[in-house]
Design a protein around this motif. Structure first.
Motif, PDB file in Angstrom:
ATOM      1  N   GLN A 113      -5.479  90.269  12.976  1.00  0.00           N
ATOM      2  CA  GLN A 113      -6.525  90.861  13.808  1.00  0.00           C
ATOM      3  C   GLN A 113      -6.806  92.302  13.396  1.00  0.00           C
ATOM      4  O   GLN A 113      -7.967  92.738  13.339  1.00  0.00           O
ATOM      5  CB  GLN A 113      -6.110  90.791  15.285  1.00  0.00           C
ATOM      6  N   LYS A 114      -5.743  93.037  13.123  1.00  0.00           N
ATOM      7  CA  LYS A 114      -5.896  94.431  12.702  1.00  0.00           C
ATOM      8  C   LYS A 114      -6.695  94.506  11.395  1.00  0.00           C
ATOM      9  O   LYS A 114      -7.579  95.363  11.237  1.00  0.00           O
ATOM     10  CB  LYS A 114      -4.519  95.065  12.511  1.00  0.00           C
ATOM     11  N   TYR A 115      -6.408  93.597  10.482  1.00  0.00           N
ATOM     12  CA  TYR A 115      -7.138  93.577   9.213  1.00  0.00           C
ATOM     13  C   TYR A 115      -8.620  93.281   9.453  1.00  0.00           C
ATOM     14  O   TYR A 115      -9.498  93.930   8.876  1.00  0.00           O
ATOM     15  CB  TYR A 115      -6.536  92.523   8.280  1.00  0.00           C
ATOM     16  N   ILE A 116      -8.906  92.299  10.310  1.00  0.00           N
ATOM     17  CA  ILE A 116     -10.301  91.939  10.594  1.00  0.00           C
ATOM     18  C   ILE A 116     -11.047  93.120  11.193  1.00  0.00           C
ATOM     19  O   ILE A 116     -12.176  93.441  10.786  1.00  0.00           O
ATOM     20  CB  ILE A 116     -10.352  90.723  11.551  1.00  0.00           C
ATOM     21  N   ILE A 117     -10.431  93.792  12.149  1.00  0.00           N
ATOM     22  CA  ILE A 117     -11.087  94.906  12.834  1.00  0.00           C
ATOM     23  C   ILE A 117     -11.315  96.083  11.888  1.00  0.00           C
ATOM     24  O   ILE A 117     -12.389  96.699  11.875  1.00  0.00           O
ATOM     25  CB  ILE A 117     -10.247  95.341  14.056  1.00  0.00           C
ATOM     26  N   GLU A 118     -10.305  96.385  11.091  1.00  0.00           N
ATOM     27  CA  GLU A 118     -10.369  97.592  10.261  1.00  0.00           C
ATOM     28  C   GLU A 118     -11.135  97.391   8.959  1.00  0.00           C
ATOM     29  O   GLU A 118     -11.508  98.379   8.312  1.00  0.00           O
ATOM     30  CB  GLU A 118      -8.956  98.082   9.965  1.00  0.00           C
ATOM     31  N   ASN A 119     -11.373  96.169   8.561  1.00  0.00           N
ATOM     32  CA  ASN A 119     -12.038  95.925   7.287  1.00  0.00           C
ATOM     33  C   ASN A 119     -13.440  95.351   7.441  1.00  0.00           C
ATOM     34  O   ASN A 119     -13.999  94.793   6.500  1.00  0.00           O
ATOM     35  CB  ASN A 119     -11.186  94.998   6.417  1.00  0.00           C
ATOM     36  N   SER A 120     -14.005  95.479   8.626  1.00  0.00           N
ATOM     37  CA  SER A 120     -15.407  95.123   8.831  1.00  0.00           C
ATOM     38  C   SER A 120     -16.117  96.319   9.474  1.00  0.00           C
ATOM     39  O   SER A 120     -15.486  97.124  10.166  1.00  0.00           O
ATOM     40  CB  SER A 120     -15.537  93.877   9.709  1.00  0.00           C
ATOM     41  N   ARG A 121     -17.378  96.447   9.229  1.00  0.00           N
ATOM     42  CA  ARG A 121     -18.133  97.654   9.578  1.00  0.00           C
ATOM     43  C   ARG A 121     -18.089  97.977  11.066  1.00  0.00           C
ATOM     44  O   ARG A 121     -17.925  99.135  11.464  1.00  0.00           O
ATOM     45  CB  ARG A 121     -19.583  97.477   9.110  1.00  0.00           C
ATOM     46  N   LEU A 122     -18.225  96.942  11.920  1.00  0.00           N
ATOM     47  CA  LEU A 122     -18.332  97.181  13.354  1.00  0.00           C
ATOM     48  C   LEU A 122     -17.041  96.899  14.115  1.00  0.00           C
ATOM     49  O   LEU A 122     -16.989  97.063  15.331  1.00  0.00           O
ATOM     50  CB  LEU A 122     -19.478  96.336  13.931  1.00  0.00           C
ATOM     51  N   GLY A 123     -16.020  96.492  13.412  1.00  0.00           N
ATOM     52  CA  GLY A 123     -14.723  96.281  14.052  1.00  0.00           C
ATOM     53  C   GLY A 123     -14.709  95.175  15.082  1.00  0.00           C
ATOM     54  O   GLY A 123     -14.051  95.284  16.121  1.00  0.00           O
ATOM     55  N   ILE A 124     -15.425  94.093  14.803  1.00  0.00           N
ATOM     56  CA  ILE A 124     -15.480  92.978  15.753  1.00  0.00           C
ATOM     57  C   ILE A 124     -14.256  92.077  15.543  1.00  0.00           C
ATOM     58  O   ILE A 124     -14.055  91.558  14.451  1.00  0.00           O
ATOM     59  CB  ILE A 124     -16.766  92.147  15.558  1.00  0.00           C
ATOM     60  N   PRO A 125     -13.440  91.883  16.566  1.00  0.00           N
ATOM     61  CA  PRO A 125     -12.261  91.019  16.408  1.00  0.00           C
ATOM     62  C   PRO A 125     -12.654  89.558  16.212  1.00  0.00           C
ATOM     63  O   PRO A 125     -13.762  89.138  16.558  1.00  0.00           O
ATOM     64  CB  PRO A 125     -11.500  91.227  17.722  1.00  0.00           C
ATOM     65  N   GLY A 126     -11.734  88.786  15.664  1.00  0.00           N
ATOM     66  CA  GLY A 126     -11.938  87.347  15.536  1.00  0.00           C
ATOM     67  C   GLY A 126     -11.192  86.617  16.632  1.00  0.00           C
ATOM     68  O   GLY A 126     -10.260  87.154  17.223  1.00  0.00           O
ATOM     69  N   PHE A 127     -11.606  85.376  16.909  1.00  0.00           N
ATOM     70  CA  PHE A 127     -10.763  84.578  17.794  1.00  0.00           C
ATOM     71  C   PHE A 127      -9.993  83.552  16.973  1.00  0.00           C
ATOM     72  O   PHE A 127     -10.464  83.048  15.976  1.00  0.00           O
ATOM     73  CB  PHE A 127     -11.513  83.942  18.973  1.00  0.00           C
ATOM     74  N   PHE A 128      -8.761  83.285  17.408  1.00  0.00           N
ATOM     75  CA  PHE A 128      -7.860  82.388  16.712  1.00  0.00           C
ATOM     76  C   PHE A 128      -7.689  81.131  17.566  1.00  0.00           C
ATOM     77  O   PHE A 128      -7.449  81.215  18.772  1.00  0.00           O
ATOM     78  CB  PHE A 128      -6.515  83.061  16.450  1.00  0.00           C
TER      79      PHE A 128
END
Length: 762
Positions: A113-128
């Protein structure tokens, strides 16, 4: 420096200082990052900031097997494919950490989740996302009984507690959604996925679905932190497959669809607020479900007011082109899914991945992309992912698969076991010295150990599996060759011949009834007889002259004619939890009085199908030559170690109007000498309809515990809504006229009373 210049510099310095304080102490927070802002405002604010590619990324989901792993030193490892996907964000990821311990999975999912948030422009979390047929489908979680076991309990409150535990365990691992539960009606035991659903009956399935969804979601209140979202599936008509084979066509009359197939889904939406809906693999009377705007928009959105998101089943948007063949190109398949109302594309690289290019050629599609992306974002805000994207790792180790959850699993097992036959051999007396032989191909490695902890030192256990039913190949298993089966039967006979009582564990396993995946896998059968030489095994055991108790484990209804005829007692256990063998032993030795009831009708042969109890009455006019034309066991049937006597039905009135109701009551007495639980079942038969009506329909049930000699009154409120059906004009009809009300212990054993529904005042 002039005094004027000094003043200007001073003023500018002050302005700059004030500005710096403002930006540090009172930064302007974007609306979508404000926890106190309403969700719709946050969704629209975020949507306005997103590029086309970022919006489409929110409409896609991939499986963690694309390259999401946890290294031996506890670090997240991503493949280059996954890294590329995550540069613009992602809607969700399926099954991350499924092969890790709960604690490892929590850490992995936090890092992911941290990787997804920090490595995308708007910091949108993913759902698992996970699945939950036997609890959370992941390593180290509590393994509960299957949904069809849950329905066998006829216990709403217990089912809700089980799914509450599932929802909590999933969230502790860092998961957010589950592609469960199944609201499908299962009426064809050839279908390998039968046990993933609850029942053949609309009302029973509806009650199970409401409680399963509420449990998973923590009554909606738990969605933001402690529980997960339910994605109810497969909408709609899945399991009504031609020939009972997965991916086959589905033909359902519009009236049956509305009256029997839709209600569990409608209840999931309206009563339980399911967060998601998964579309069905199949077609519906020739219209592919993933390309059906009437189904996914008009019914689901416009009529039922569903506000969640719709996800495709695996790769099914792309299959509109190359399998369903209702789209000439991949692009057309993506277009059909988008317009129909599918918001998230599960797995495919040949469907919504094409949308950015398609929009540039057809800008009008942007409104549909905005619609679907907004639904996904709304789901993430409801789940609290922007405020609470991470989980506490240590809690996962402490609170997943707890002693309390294992106790709950066993409690559900105890109530789901159905006693089908008993000539008096059960319950066994554990105070007597005896040798108990545990034998049969459905015996697993835990049976002897779990029995030993229950039966006590007076009972000596011997065991022999004899043979496996199949070679256990995952895709297309093969039956064990007959020679090996016969050799196994002889091993079983040698073990059992000196025993006092024989417990034969037979039926099926995960290889004889399973999902037939799209390629290189079968899971359905053209027969419902027990596979292999299991009938022969039982006949050979009977020759030993010992009491033979059959423990039936299976994932599909079986025509167990030989078992039922030859067994001194027959227990139907379906597919129990990891605590299941403890529960079986407790029932066999009378520590638990069985109270499960059948959630399906058991036919004598495959030729009787369709054979659910609520068929149209005219189906019962004729039978077949040279055959018994009754079920082997009726829907709702199940014995006890005690006896229950039902009084005649008392009605509060023999007439009711469309704006009133009446009450039907019976008194149930435990006439035996042990405490037991009984399921009082309410059925209603419409005597005259504007269209041909079912023989009867379940409309209520109550499970009660009664002490020996005790009498308890059970009452059911009969409302006009319970009498509705789709009439000649395809509109809901209240069924004005005469009805027969039935209350009893099964669909074939009941007391009756008649009443009349009138259109005006009484």
């Amino acid at each position: 420096m002039s005094r004027l210049l000094q003043k200007v510099i001073a003023v500018l310095f002050c302005i700059g200082l004030i500005s710096s304080f403002k930006s540090t102490d009172n930064p302007i927070v974007e609306i979508y990052k404000q926890p106190t802002a309403n969700i719709e405002s946050r969704v629209q604010d975020l949507l306005k900031k997103m590029t086309l590619e970022e919006k489409v990324a929110q409409m896609r989901m991939f499986h963690a097997n694309k390259g999401v792993e946890f290294s031996e030193d506890g670090k997240l490892e991503l493949s280059e494919v996954v890294k590329e996907k995550l540069t613009i964000g992602i809607g969700g990821i399926k099954n991350p950490g499924e092969h890790n311990t709960p604690e490892e999975a929590a850490e992995l999912n936090n890092q992911l989740q941290k990787y997804i948030i920090e490595n995308s422009r708007l910091g949108i979390p993913g759902f698992f996302v996970t699945e939950s047929y036997n609890g959370v489908d992941a390593e180290g979680c509590t393994s509960f009984g299957r949904p069809i076991n849950m329905a066998s309990t006829y216990n709403r409150e217990l089912v809700k507690r089980v799914y509450d535990a599932v929802g909590r365990e999933a969230r502790l691992r860092g998961l957010h959604l589950t592609h469960s539960p199944e609201a499908d009606i299962v009426r064809d035991p050839r279908f390998g996925r039968m046990s993933e659903a609850f029942s053949e009956d609309t009302y029973l399935t509806t009650q199970m679905i409401i409680n399963a969804v509420n449990g998973l979601q923590g009554d909606t209140e738990g969605l933001s932190a402690t529980h997960i979202g339910a994605v109810t599936k497969h909408f709609a008509g899945y399991a009504q497959l031609s020939g009972g084979t997965n991916f086959a066509s589905i033909e359902i009359s519009p009236r049956t669809l509305i009256d029997e197939i839709f209600p569990p889904f409608e209840a999931a939406v309206k009563e339980a607020n399911t967060l998601g809906i998964m579309a069905s693999h199949g077609d519906l009377n020739g219209i592919a479900s993933h390309a059906n705007p009437w189904l996914l928009t008009e019914v689901l959105r416009d009529q039922w007011k569903f506000e969640g998101y719709v996800v495709s089943d695996a790769n099914d948007i792309g299959r509109l082109h190359y399998f369903m063949k209702v789209a000439e190109t991949q692009e057309e398949a993506a277009l059909l899914g988008l317009l129909a109302g599918v918001d998230v594309d599960l797995y495919a690289e040949d469907a919504y991945a094409l949308l950015p290019k398609m929009v540039k050629e057809n800008p009008e599609l942007m409104q549909y992309i905005d619609r679907s992306a907004a639904r996904v974002l709304r789901t993430k805000f409801i789940l609290g992912l922007f405020e609470n994207p991470y989980v506490k790792v240590k809690k996962a180790k402490k609170e997943v698969r707890t002693a309390a959850h294992l106790t709950l699993a066993r409690e559900a097992d105890r109530e789901s076991i159905v006693l089908l036959t008993n000539n008096g051999v059960l319950p066994l007396d554990g105070n007597k010295n005896m040798t108990l032989a545990l034998v049969g191909p459905s015996l697993d490695e835990t049976v002897k150990e779990q029995f030993a902890s229950v039966v006590g030192e007076n009972v000596q256990l011997v065991s022999e599996k004899g043979f496996d039913l199949t070679n256990k190949r995952r895709g297309i298993p093969e039956l064990t060759e007959e020679k090996l089966q016969k050799e196994g039967i002889q091993k079983i006979i040698n073990t059992a011949q000196n025993a006092d009582v024989i417990v034969a564990v037979v039926g099926g396993d995960e290889y004889t009834s399973k999902e037939g995946f799209f390629t290189h896998a079968f899971g359905d059968r053209d027969s419902i007889d027990p596979v292999g030489l299991q009938d022969e095994l039982i006949l050979e055991l009977k020759k030993l002259g010992k009491p033979v108790v059959i423990v039936l484990k299976h994932r599909r209804t079986l025509s167990v004619n030989t078992f039922a005829k030859e067994a001194d007692a027959l227990l139907d256990c379906w597919d129990l939890s990891e605590e299941g063998n403890y529960a079986i032993a407790e029932v066999l030795f009378g520590q638990v009085n069985p109270s499960g009831k059948l959630p399906v009708t058991v036919p004598r042969s495959i030729g009787q199908i369709p054979f659910h109890y609520s068929q149209k009455e005219i189906n019962y006019k004729k039978g077949y030559l040279f055959a018994e034309n009754t079920p082997l066991f009726d829907f709702g049937y199940g014995l006890s170690y005690t006896q229950f006597e039902y009084s005649d039905i008392t009605l509060s009135d023999s007439n009711m109007t469309v704006d009133s109701y009446l009450t039907a009551s019976v008194t149930i007495t435990n006439t035996g000498d042990v405490k037991g639980k009984e399921v009082a079942q309410l059925y209603i038969k419409d005597l005259i309809g504007t269209v041909v009506r079912p023989m009867q329909e379940l409309k209520g049930f109550e499970k009660i515990e009664i002490a020996p000699g005790e009498s308890i009154q059970v009452s059911f409120k009969i409302s006009p809504k319970m009498l509705e059906y789709t009439g000649l004009d395809m509109k809901k009809n209240l069924g004005i006229g005469d009805f027969e009300l039935r209350i009893g212990r099964s669909s074939a054993d009941f007391k009756t009373a008649n009443f009349t529904l009138k259109s005006g005042k009484i």
